[in-house]
Design a protein around this motif. Structure first.
Motif, PDB file in Angstrom:
ATOM      1  N   ILE A   1      23.924 -32.985 -14.673  1.00 39.13           N
ATOM      2  CA  ILE A   1      22.935 -34.064 -14.597  1.00 39.13           C
ATOM      3  C   ILE A   1      21.524 -33.507 -14.688  1.00 39.13           C
ATOM      4  N   GLN A   2      21.263 -32.415 -13.996  1.00 41.32           N
ATOM      5  CA  GLN A   2      19.917 -31.839 -14.067  1.00 41.32           C
ATOM      6  C   GLN A   2      19.583 -31.430 -15.494  1.00 41.32           C
ATOM      7  N   TYR A   3      20.522 -30.752 -16.148  1.00 41.01           N
ATOM      8  CA  TYR A   3      20.288 -30.328 -17.536  1.00 41.01           C
ATOM      9  C   TYR A   3      20.088 -31.544 -18.439  1.00 41.01           C
ATOM     10  N   ALA A   4      20.941 -32.548 -18.260  1.00 42.17           N
ATOM     11  CA  ALA A   4      20.888 -33.736 -19.111  1.00 42.17           C
ATOM     12  C   ALA A   4      19.550 -34.452 -18.983  1.00 42.17           C
ATOM     13  N   VAL A   5      19.100 -34.631 -17.761  1.00 41.21           N
ATOM     14  CA  VAL A   5      17.830 -35.346 -17.544  1.00 41.21           C
ATOM     15  C   VAL A   5      16.654 -34.548 -18.103  1.00 41.21           C
ATOM     16  N   GLU A   6      16.648 -33.253 -17.839  1.00 40.80           N
ATOM     17  CA  GLU A   6      15.515 -32.430 -18.256  1.00 40.80           C
ATOM     18  C   GLU A   6      15.462 -32.218 -19.763  1.00 40.80           C
ATOM     19  N   ASN A   7      16.571 -32.440 -20.457  1.00 44.02           N
ATOM     20  CA  ASN A   7      16.601 -32.188 -21.898  1.00 44.02           C
ATOM     21  C   ASN A   7      16.773 -33.451 -22.744  1.00 44.02           C
TER      22      ASN A   7
ATOM     23  N   TYR B   1      10.503 -49.100 -22.857  1.00 44.10           N
ATOM     24  CA  TYR B   1      10.653 -50.382 -23.532  1.00 44.10           C
ATOM     25  C   TYR B   1       9.535 -51.332 -23.124  1.00 44.10           C
ATOM     26  N   PRO B   2       9.265 -52.332 -23.933  1.00 50.38           N
ATOM     27  CA  PRO B   2       8.167 -53.271 -23.638  1.00 50.38           C
ATOM     28  C   PRO B   2       8.265 -53.930 -22.260  1.00 50.38           C
ATOM     29  N   ASN B   3       9.484 -54.082 -21.744  1.00 51.74           N
ATOM     30  CA  ASN B   3       9.651 -54.709 -20.427  1.00 51.74           C
ATOM     31  C   ASN B   3       9.359 -53.750 -19.273  1.00 51.74           C
ATOM     32  N   GLY B   4       9.037 -52.491 -19.599  1.00 47.89           N
ATOM     33  CA  GLY B   4       8.684 -51.522 -18.563  1.00 47.89           C
ATOM     34  C   GLY B   4       9.808 -50.600 -18.142  1.00 47.89           C
ATOM     35  N   LEU B   5      11.041 -50.933 -18.533  1.00 50.22           N
ATOM     36  CA  LEU B   5      12.173 -50.080 -18.160  1.00 50.22           C
ATOM     37  C   LEU B   5      12.216 -48.818 -19.025  1.00 50.22           C
ATOM     38  N   VAL B   6      12.830 -47.784 -18.466  1.00 46.93           N
ATOM     39  CA  VAL B   6      12.946 -46.509 -19.177  1.00 46.93           C
ATOM     40  C   VAL B   6      14.416 -46.119 -19.263  1.00 46.93           C
ATOM     41  N   THR B   7      14.853 -45.762 -20.448  1.00 41.19           N
ATOM     42  CA  THR B   7      16.193 -45.200 -20.625  1.00 41.19           C
ATOM     43  C   THR B   7      16.051 -43.973 -21.523  1.00 41.19           C
ATOM     44  N   THR B   8      17.149 -43.340 -21.822  1.00 36.54           N
ATOM     45  CA  THR B   8      17.115 -42.237 -22.779  1.00 36.54           C
ATOM     46  C   THR B   8      17.507 -42.777 -24.150  1.00 36.54           C
ATOM     47  N   ASP B   9      17.357 -41.953 -25.173  1.00 29.40           N
ATOM     48  CA  ASP B   9      17.644 -42.441 -26.520  1.00 29.40           C
ATOM     49  C   ASP B   9      19.141 -42.514 -26.822  1.00 29.40           C
ATOM     50  N   GLY B  10      19.973 -42.193 -25.836  1.00 27.22           N
ATOM     51  CA  GLY B  10      21.421 -42.398 -25.965  1.00 27.22           C
ATOM     52  C   GLY B  10      22.197 -41.277 -26.609  1.00 27.22           C
TER      53      GLY B  10
ATOM     54  N   ALA C   1      21.125 -42.122 -13.506  1.00 30.74           N
ATOM     55  CA  ALA C   1      21.002 -40.665 -13.425  1.00 30.74           C
ATOM     56  C   ALA C   1      19.536 -40.243 -13.414  1.00 30.74           C
ATOM     57  N   LEU C   2      18.710 -40.910 -14.206  1.00 29.41           N
ATOM     58  CA  LEU C   2      17.271 -40.611 -14.211  1.00 29.41           C
ATOM     59  C   LEU C   2      16.672 -40.853 -12.828  1.00 29.41           C
ATOM     60  N   SER C   3      17.048 -41.958 -12.224  1.00 27.87           N
ATOM     61  CA  SER C   3      16.516 -42.309 -10.904  1.00 27.87           C
ATOM     62  C   SER C   3      16.993 -41.327  -9.835  1.00 27.87           C
ATOM     63  N   LEU C   4      18.267 -40.941  -9.912  1.00 28.40           N
ATOM     64  CA  LEU C   4      18.814 -39.957  -8.977  1.00 28.40           C
ATOM     65  C   LEU C   4      18.037 -38.654  -9.073  1.00 28.40           C
ATOM     66  N   TYR C   5      17.784 -38.207 -10.294  1.00 23.28           N
ATOM     67  CA  TYR C   5      17.050 -36.960 -10.511  1.00 23.28           C
ATOM     68  C   TYR C   5      15.672 -37.024  -9.853  1.00 23.28           C
ATOM     69  N   ILE C   6      14.952 -38.110 -10.084  1.00 27.34           N
ATOM     70  CA  ILE C   6      13.597 -38.244  -9.527  1.00 27.34           C
ATOM     71  C   ILE C   6      13.626 -38.175  -8.008  1.00 27.34           C
ATOM     72  N   ARG C   7      14.532 -38.920  -7.383  1.00 26.68           N
ATOM     73  CA  ARG C   7      14.614 -38.932  -5.918  1.00 26.68           C
ATOM     74  C   ARG C   7      14.965 -37.550  -5.375  1.00 26.68           C
ATOM     75  N   CYS C   8      15.809 -36.825  -6.090  1.00 25.93           N
ATOM     76  CA  CYS C   8      16.206 -35.493  -5.628  1.00 25.93           C
ATOM     77  C   CYS C   8      15.135 -34.442  -5.901  1.00 25.93           C
ATOM     78  N   GLN C   9      14.080 -34.832  -6.606  1.00 24.59           N
ATOM     79  CA  GLN C   9      12.917 -33.960  -6.767  1.00 24.59           C
ATOM     80  C   GLN C   9      11.900 -34.198  -5.652  1.00 24.59           C
ATOM     81  N   GLY C  10      12.204 -35.157  -4.784  1.00 22.75           N
ATOM     82  CA  GLY C  10      11.298 -35.455  -3.672  1.00 22.75           C
ATOM     83  C   GLY C  10      10.302 -36.544  -3.974  1.00 22.75           C
TER      84      GLY C  10
END
Length: 280
Positions: free
Chosen positions: A142-148, A154-163, A221-230
């Protein structure tokens, strides 16, 4: 705060002389931190200190709290944030079973991001349940996936990865330290089940010529990563300087499709010319 008073807070003053000096010093170092951030945890750690069987867990907890303390900003030795007791105690309980520094760092980040002004925010319970279910290998994936991965706004303000984040099995062996591809496949299936990588395209493609997995992280997974970064920031703020827009992604895909179409046209023209030459 005096040493005796500090140890008394943990309920271990009567047995203080029997406690390893290094552990005692560490306890003295985190007592003030816990008084500010999660006072109910003092009793839990005191019980660990009194039980020789739980001494290993106590050392893990101390390491985690020391890491968490380093992720928070103190002004003039004062601190105004505190963790919801339900979350703080859950993190202490679960992290006490971990002796891996990499994973303890994640628990420390989650503890730090759980601290709020009123101490009533319990959202991180979501991430406590996820993190306690992850193996060390999965956490590294997960750490590798998020960082890479590329993050798309998106216009609605949400963030995802390019899939799309395809990684070869040999790279996954290096990332996780696991050499058995069957185990890696199981780890990926589990991440898929937890909703941390795509449900349709995540994991290995068994029918492909080579073992390649799509480990593109989901929003969770993105949200989990951020929270685990403090951090308690949302993805659109956390990565604000590294986001691409939906329009940019659309334009990029159109250019790729145009390039592929041109290559197909050239290939077809080449074959046509070859056929004509053969006829002559």
């Amino acid at each position: 705060m005096s040493e005796n008073k500090g140890l008394d807070l943990f309920g271990i003053k009567p047995i203080a002389s029997a406690i390893d000096s290094t552990v005692k010093k560490s306890l003295e170092g985190i007592e003030g931190f816990l008084l500010l951030t999660c006072k109910p945890a003092l009793g839990e750690i005191g019980q660990m200190a009194q039980d020789k069987v739980r001494y290993w867990r106590l050392n893990n907890t101390i390491k985690m709290l020391e890491k968490a303390k380093g992720k928070l900003d103190f002004q003039n030795d004062s601190f105004e944030l505190k963790s919801h007791p339900r979350i703080g105690l859950s993190i202490i309980e679960n992290s006490s079973l971990i002796d891996n520094d990499f994973v303890l760092e994640l628990w420390a980040g989650l503890f730090a991001s759980s601290c709020t002004l009123d101490g009533q925010d319990d959202e991180n319970l979501i991430f406590v349940d996820i993190l306690k279910s992850l193996t060390t290998a999965q956490a590294k994936i997960i750490q590798y996936a998020v960082e890479n991965s590329r993050k798309v706004l998106y216009p609605n303000g949400l963030v995802t990865t390019d899939g799309d984040l395809k990684v070869h099995a040999e790279d996954l062996k290096r990332i996780t330290g696991v050499q058995n591809i069957h185990r890696i496949d199981r780890e990926l299936d589990s991440l898929n089940y937890m909703g941390l990588i795509p449900s349709l395209s995540g994991g290995f493609d068994a029918s492909g010529p080579e073992l390649v997995a799509n480990i593109c992280p989901t929003y969770l997974a993105l949200s989990l990563y951020i929270r685990c970064q403090g951090s308690s920031l949302d993805p659109d703020i956390y990565w604000k300087d590294n986001l691409i827009t939906e329009a940019e992604i659309k334009k990029e895909k159109e250019e790729i499709a145009k390039k592929e179409a041109e290559e197909r046209r050239k290939e077809a023209e080449k074959k046509r010319n070859e056929r004509n030459n053969n006829k002559q």
